[in-house]
Scaffold this motif. Structure first.
Motif, mmCIF file in Angstrom:
data_model
loop_
_atom_site.group_PDB
_atom_site.id
_atom_site.type_symbol
_atom_site.label_atom_id
_atom_site.label_comp_id
_atom_site.label_asym_id
_atom_site.label_seq_id
_atom_site.Cartn_x
_atom_site.Cartn_y
_atom_site.Cartn_z
ATOM 1 N N ALA A 4 0.795 -1.172 -0.049
ATOM 2 C CA ALA A 4 0.050 0.041 -0.049
ATOM 3 C C ALA A 4 0.883 1.316 -0.088
ATOM 4 N N SER A 5 2.007 1.286 -0.592
ATOM 5 C CA SER A 5 2.908 2.426 -0.534
ATOM 6 C C SER A 5 2.418 3.312 -2.050
ATOM 7 N N TYR A 6 2.302 4.506 -1.459
ATOM 8 C CA TYR A 6 2.015 5.479 -2.742
ATOM 9 C C TYR A 6 3.123 6.535 -2.316
ATOM 10 N N ILE A 7 4.292 6.512 -3.474
ATOM 11 C CA ILE A 7 5.352 7.191 -3.158
ATOM 12 C C ILE A 7 5.784 8.343 -4.182
ATOM 13 N N GLY A 8 6.022 9.469 -3.833
ATOM 14 C CA GLY A 8 6.213 10.260 -4.819
ATOM 15 C C GLY A 8 6.468 11.870 -4.133
ATOM 16 N N CYS A 9 6.481 12.815 -4.955
ATOM 17 C CA CYS A 9 6.712 14.353 -4.533
ATOM 18 C C CYS A 9 5.176 14.838 -3.965
ATOM 19 N N MET A 10 4.977 14.847 -2.659
ATOM 20 C CA MET A 10 3.689 14.824 -2.639
ATOM 21 C C MET A 10 3.258 16.550 -2.182
ATOM 22 N N LYS A 11 2.234 16.951 -2.669
ATOM 23 C CA LYS A 11 1.774 18.245 -2.457
ATOM 24 C C LYS A 11 0.301 18.483 -2.930
ATOM 25 N N PHE A 62 -6.758 17.631 -3.246
ATOM 26 C CA PHE A 62 -6.265 16.812 -1.998
ATOM 27 C C PHE A 62 -4.643 16.334 -2.279
ATOM 28 N N ARG A 63 -4.282 15.908 -1.223
ATOM 29 C CA ARG A 63 -2.661 15.397 -1.281
ATOM 30 C C ARG A 63 -2.466 14.478 -2.167
ATOM 31 N N HIS A 64 -1.481 14.695 -2.942
ATOM 32 C CA HIS A 64 -1.277 13.772 -4.088
ATOM 33 C C HIS A 64 0.212 13.783 -4.796
ATOM 34 N N ALA A 65 0.750 12.581 -5.006
ATOM 35 C CA ALA A 65 2.039 12.709 -5.558
ATOM 36 C C ALA A 65 1.970 13.501 -6.940
ATOM 37 N N ALA A 66 2.549 14.380 -6.990
ATOM 38 C CA ALA A 66 2.656 15.213 -8.329
ATOM 39 C C ALA A 66 4.010 15.295 -9.012
ATOM 40 N N GLY A 67 4.000 15.544 -10.246
ATOM 41 C CA GLY A 67 5.242 15.643 -11.106
ATOM 42 C C GLY A 67 5.136 14.468 -11.910
ATOM 43 N N SER A 68 6.717 14.357 -12.270
ATOM 44 C CA SER A 68 6.825 13.404 -13.510
ATOM 45 C C SER A 68 7.301 11.761 -12.966
ATOM 46 N N LEU A 69 7.162 11.530 -11.830
ATOM 47 C CA LEU A 69 7.406 10.343 -11.249
ATOM 48 C C LEU A 69 6.562 9.843 -9.890
ATOM 49 N N ASN A 75 11.397 13.854 -1.037
ATOM 50 C CA ASN A 75 11.978 15.203 -1.699
ATOM 51 C C ASN A 75 12.935 14.779 -3.100
ATOM 52 N N ARG A 76 13.505 13.470 -2.935
ATOM 53 C CA ARG A 76 14.376 13.038 -4.086
ATOM 54 C C ARG A 76 13.766 12.901 -5.269
ATOM 55 N N LEU A 77 12.294 12.799 -5.236
ATOM 56 C CA LEU A 77 11.487 12.463 -6.654
ATOM 57 C C LEU A 77 10.799 13.832 -6.866
ATOM 58 N N CYS A 78 11.193 14.980 -6.239
ATOM 59 C CA CYS A 78 10.927 16.333 -6.721
ATOM 60 C C CYS A 78 11.822 17.159 -7.717
ATOM 61 N N CYS A 79 11.439 17.549 -8.663
ATOM 62 C CA CYS A 79 12.172 18.447 -9.521
ATOM 63 C C CYS A 79 11.710 19.800 -9.426
ATOM 64 N N SER A 80 12.815 20.685 -9.471
ATOM 65 C CA SER A 80 12.257 22.120 -8.984
ATOM 66 C C SER A 80 11.402 22.855 -10.326
ATOM 67 N N SER A 81 11.970 22.396 -11.574
ATOM 68 C CA SER A 81 11.219 22.789 -12.596
ATOM 69 C C SER A 81 10.005 22.432 -12.657
ATOM 70 N N ILE A 82 9.648 21.228 -12.258
ATOM 71 C CA ILE A 82 8.369 20.765 -12.062
ATOM 72 C C ILE A 82 7.310 21.418 -11.290
ATOM 73 N N ARG A 83 7.968 21.621 -9.769
ATOM 74 C CA ARG A 83 7.409 22.582 -8.730
ATOM 75 C C ARG A 83 6.870 23.796 -9.438
ATOM 76 N N GLN A 84 7.760 24.588 -10.007
ATOM 77 C CA GLN A 84 7.550 25.735 -10.437
ATOM 78 C C GLN A 84 6.462 25.723 -11.592
ATOM 79 N N GLY A 85 6.637 24.791 -12.530
ATOM 80 C CA GLY A 85 5.436 24.776 -13.525
ATOM 81 C C GLY A 85 4.145 24.387 -13.229
ATOM 82 N N LYS A 86 4.012 23.293 -12.061
ATOM 83 C CA LYS A 86 2.879 22.947 -11.563
ATOM 84 C C LYS A 86 2.366 23.260 -10.261
ATOM 85 N N SER A 87 2.901 24.819 -9.623
ATOM 86 C CA SER A 87 2.659 25.112 -8.399
ATOM 87 C C SER A 87 1.210 25.430 -8.092
#
Length: 343
Positions: free
Chosen positions: A245-252, A279-286, A329-341
């Motif tokens: 039941a692991s849901y892993i990603g850059c949560m936001k 709602f809280r979800h794993a955002a971004g490209s991975l 945080n290792r699954l977060c990309c700064s460009s994605i955070r800015q583009g999908k703020s």
């Protein structure tokens, strides 16, 4: 004087004969009626006796059949005992229990590793116009040829994920088929139409196809706009091995864009409440899902609701299950955070 007695005697005899004839004519019908009454009574008595005998025989047969009734009830027996409504309720409960069991890892699936469970299946999203990006990946972090096979021996499968052209069998489809025959590194989703607006549906097809083709601990969706630290990702997954039941990603979370035409516009924004917040979800490209969560998507793909974006769609599916949210945080990309703020 002598003739009188003779006359008298003659008259008396005549009267007796008359009375006798009248008596005989009156009693004859009575005898006939009595006879027929006796016959009718005997007939009715015989029928009653026969019916009684038949009932005795029938009761004995029913009792014998009941005694010989099998212990396991048939469907007809259950319908008789439980009634249609009660049986329907039990069937629904059983189906729910079966679905729960499947979502927890009891779904039979194919394995490409001789019965040994893989560590991960990584699906890299790609499109018909992304040949150059695929070539770049193959020359950088993604192994090719024999190196790709050796990686699979370590328990990691990597495939480019793509659907079919809206015009089935056209030059776009043929080019992908030719590239796949040469490279053998595609997962082609035959039932998915490759288009930008269909990306949220693509994620359902990917997880379903991956679960059906490979038995792995984790299933990973990766966009083709990032460079992946493959060894770092493998190390992360090894540390999480065995965690269901692991849901892993850059949560936001973030604001839902309600203005039509704006970037990240969500047509069904009104479903997210007055605050218009995701709602809280794993955002971004991975995005990484453990086996049972990927199976949940596979089992329920026909009824899972999709929104405008694949990451928020996955997040909405995880709300209804007992998923463990892991923010890395290792699954977060700064460009994605800015583009999908806004997401």
């Amino acid at each position: 004087m002598e003739t009188l007695p003779t006359t008298t005697v003659t008259s008396s005899k005549s009267e007796r004969r008359g009375r006798s004839s009248k008596y005989q004519s009156t009693s004859k019908p009575s005898v006939i009626m009595a006879f027929f009454s006796c016959v009718a009574w005997l007939y009715v008595a015989g029928r009653l006796w026969q019916d009684s005998e038949n009932r005795v025989i029938l009761n004995n047969m029913l009792k014998k059949n009941y005694d010989q009734k099998p212990k396991v009830l048939t469907v007809d027996d259950k319908l008789m005992v439980l009634g249609c409504k009660d049986l329907e309720r039990k069937i629904v409960e059983t189906e729910m229990e079966l679905t729960l069991a499947k979502s927890q890892g009891y779904l039979k699936s194919g394995s490409s590793s001789g019965g040994k469970r893989l560590l991960a299946v990584i699906g890299v999203y790609t499109g018909f116009g992304s040949h150059l990006r695929r070539s770049t990946f193959r020359g950088s972090w993604m192994p090719q040829g024999d190196a790709l096979k050796k990686l699979e021996e370590r328990g990691v499968v990597i495939r480019f994920v793509i659907g079919r052209s809206p015009n089935r069998g056209d030059s776009l489809d043929r080019k992908i088929d030719d590239e796949d025959r040469a490279r053998k590194d595609f997962l082609i989703l035959e039932n998915h139409e490759e288009a930008q607006e269909e990306l949220p549906k693509k994620v359902k097809f990917f997880f379903s196809a991956a679960v059906q083709n490979w038995d792995a601990e984790f299933y990973i969706k990766v966009d083709d706009n990032i460079d992946l630290d493959l060894e770092g990702l493998i190390g992360l997954l090894e540390s999480r091995r065995g965690q269901d039941a692991s849901y892993i990603g850059c949560m936001k979370s973030g604001e839902v864009v309600a203005e039509e035409g704006g970037q990240w516009y969500e047509p069904e924004w009104w479903k997210f409440g007055d605050e218009k917040s995701y709602f809280r979800h794993a955002a971004g490209s991975l995005i990484i899902l453990s086996k049972n969560l990927a199976q949940y998507i596979n089992i329920n793909s026909g009824s899972l609701k999709t929104y405008a974006f694949d990451d928020t769609s996955i997040g909405s599916w995880m709300i209804g299950v007992q998923a463990t949210y892991i923010d890395d945080n290792r699954l977060c990309c700064s460009s994605i955070r800015q583009g999908k703020s806004s997401k």
